[in-house]
Design an enzyme around this catalytic site. Structure first.
Site, PDB file in Angstrom:
ATOM      1  N   ASN A 117     -13.431  -8.747   1.618  1.00  0.00           N
ATOM      2  CA  ASN A 117     -12.487  -8.149   2.856  1.00  0.00           C
ATOM      3  C   ASN A 117     -11.408  -7.366   2.258  1.00  0.00           C
ATOM      4  O   ASN A 117     -11.168  -7.725   1.212  1.00  0.00           O
ATOM      5  CB  ASN A 117     -11.925  -9.230   3.633  1.00  0.00           C
TER       6      ASN A 117
ATOM      7  N   MET B  74     -12.057  -8.073  13.081  1.00  0.00           N
ATOM      8  CA  MET B  74     -10.839  -8.649  13.465  1.00  0.00           C
ATOM      9  C   MET B  74     -10.824 -10.362  13.757  1.00  0.00           C
ATOM     10  O   MET B  74     -10.108 -10.882  14.017  1.00  0.00           O
ATOM     11  CB  MET B  74     -10.145  -7.989  14.473  1.00  0.00           C
TER      12      MET B  74
ATOM     13  N   HIS C 213      -7.727  -6.135   2.921  1.00  0.00           N
ATOM     14  CA  HIS C 213      -6.417  -6.578   3.517  1.00  0.00           C
ATOM     15  C   HIS C 213      -5.177  -5.683   3.273  1.00  0.00           C
ATOM     16  O   HIS C 213      -4.887  -5.383   2.042  1.00  0.00           O
ATOM     17  CB  HIS C 213      -5.982  -8.171   3.183  1.00  0.00           C
TER      18      HIS C 213
HETATM   19  C1  GRF Z   1      -7.241  -1.817   7.713  1.00  0.00           C
HETATM   20  O1  GRF Z   1      -6.045  -1.477   7.556  1.00  0.00           O
HETATM   21  C2  GRF Z   1      -7.794  -2.856   7.025  1.00  0.00           C
HETATM   22  O2  GRF Z   1      -7.139  -3.191   5.836  1.00  0.00           O
HETATM   23  C3  GRF Z   1      -7.338  -3.919   8.047  1.00  0.00           C
HETATM   24  O3  GRF Z   1      -7.675  -3.256   9.385  1.00  0.00           O
HETATM   25  C4  GRF Z   1      -7.547  -1.996   9.093  1.00  0.00           C
HETATM   26  C5  GRF Z   1      -8.746  -1.405   9.764  1.00  0.00           C
HETATM   27  O4  GRF Z   1      -8.765  -0.214   9.704  1.00  0.00           O
HETATM   28  N1  GRF Z   1      -8.285  -5.012   7.632  1.00  0.00           N
HETATM   29  P1  GRF Z   1      -9.965   1.003   9.785  1.00  0.00           P
HETATM   30  O5  GRF Z   1     -10.902   0.216  11.143  1.00  0.00           O
HETATM   31  O6  GRF Z   1     -10.974   0.744   8.648  1.00  0.00           O
HETATM   32  O7  GRF Z   1      -9.581   2.259  10.130  1.00  0.00           O
END
Ligand code: GRF
Length: 213
Positions: free
Chosen positions: A103, A86, A105
């Site tokens: 990444n 994040m 998204h």
């Molecule tokens: C996912 O939806 C990803 O695309 C976004 O954040 C979320 C992370 O989920 N960037 P996780 O931690 O992989 O379960």
């Protein structure tokens, strides 16, 4: 074998699918800005080394980022996978690993960069939504698109149903892309991607979308 370092901040469901789906890559370590991230526990249970440091421990955001980046660089990975990480990645680190940070998204970029993508997709009335794996550049969610997976948005959808549907796609798309990079079927160079016939065939089979190039 492509050597990857994976950055996460939370539950790590994409990390799990990356670990489970690894054929042409190996995850060397999992790094996090959040020592409480659930995904770290999972990595440890799979005997993958972890490194996490909070902003408080580091003393400042800049010190936290440097610690994470220095640790990642010390592993000498071929590629860095952001999976629910994040923090905004610093331009200097992006430069150091040019074309080698990717990444996932949760939207069909360039639609809905940023946060709350599923809510925004529902509110805007789009009929199609999905996820994108892209190259990381300093402008958030704007780098070259490597591959996408799409699903329909139906009238009955709410944020939960749509999140679940897209997450299922994410879990298939991300390991597929990284395996293709590991096998050489997808190549990243100078901010551009190229792919061979095998990648096209496999993408078609799985219903993934590759950019028109
Ligand atoms: C996912 O939806 C990803 O695309 C976004 O954040 C979320 C992370 O989920 N960037 P996780 O931690 O992989 O379960």
């Amino acid at each position: 074998m492509l050597k990857a370092a994976c950055f996460i901040s939370g539950r790590g469901s994409n990390l799990r699918s990356l670990i489970a789906g690894a054929q042409h890559y190996k995850i060397l370590a999992v790094l996090s800005d959040n020592p409480e991230a659930k995904g770290l526990e999972y990595a440890r249970s799979e005997n993958i080394p972890t490194y996490a440091i909070s902003k408080t421990e580091a003393g400042s955001l800049a010190a936290q980022k440097s610690a994470l980046y220095n640790h990642a660089a010390s592993l000498k990975p071929d590629i860095i996978l952001l999976a629910g990480y994040m923090q905004i990645v610093s331009a200097s680190f992006i430069d150091q690993f040019k074309d080698r940070i990717i990444n996932i998204h949760p939207s069909l970029l360039p639609n809905f960069p940023g946060l709350n993508t599923h809510q925004r997709a529902i509110s805007s009335g789009v009929k199609e939504h999905g996820c994108t794996v892209h190259v990381v550049i300093p402008e958030v969610d704007s780098g070259t698109i490597i591959a996408q997976a799409a699903c329909q948005v139906v009238q009955e959808d709410n944020v939960k149903t749509l999140t679940d549907r897209v997450l299922e796609l994410e879990h298939k798309l991300y390991p597929w892309v990284v395996n293709c990079i590991g096998s050489g079927d997808i190549k990243l160079k100078s901010g551009k991607i190229s792919f061979n016939q095998q990648a096209k065939i496999l993408a078609d089979k799985s219903g993934f979308l590759l950019p028109q190039i």
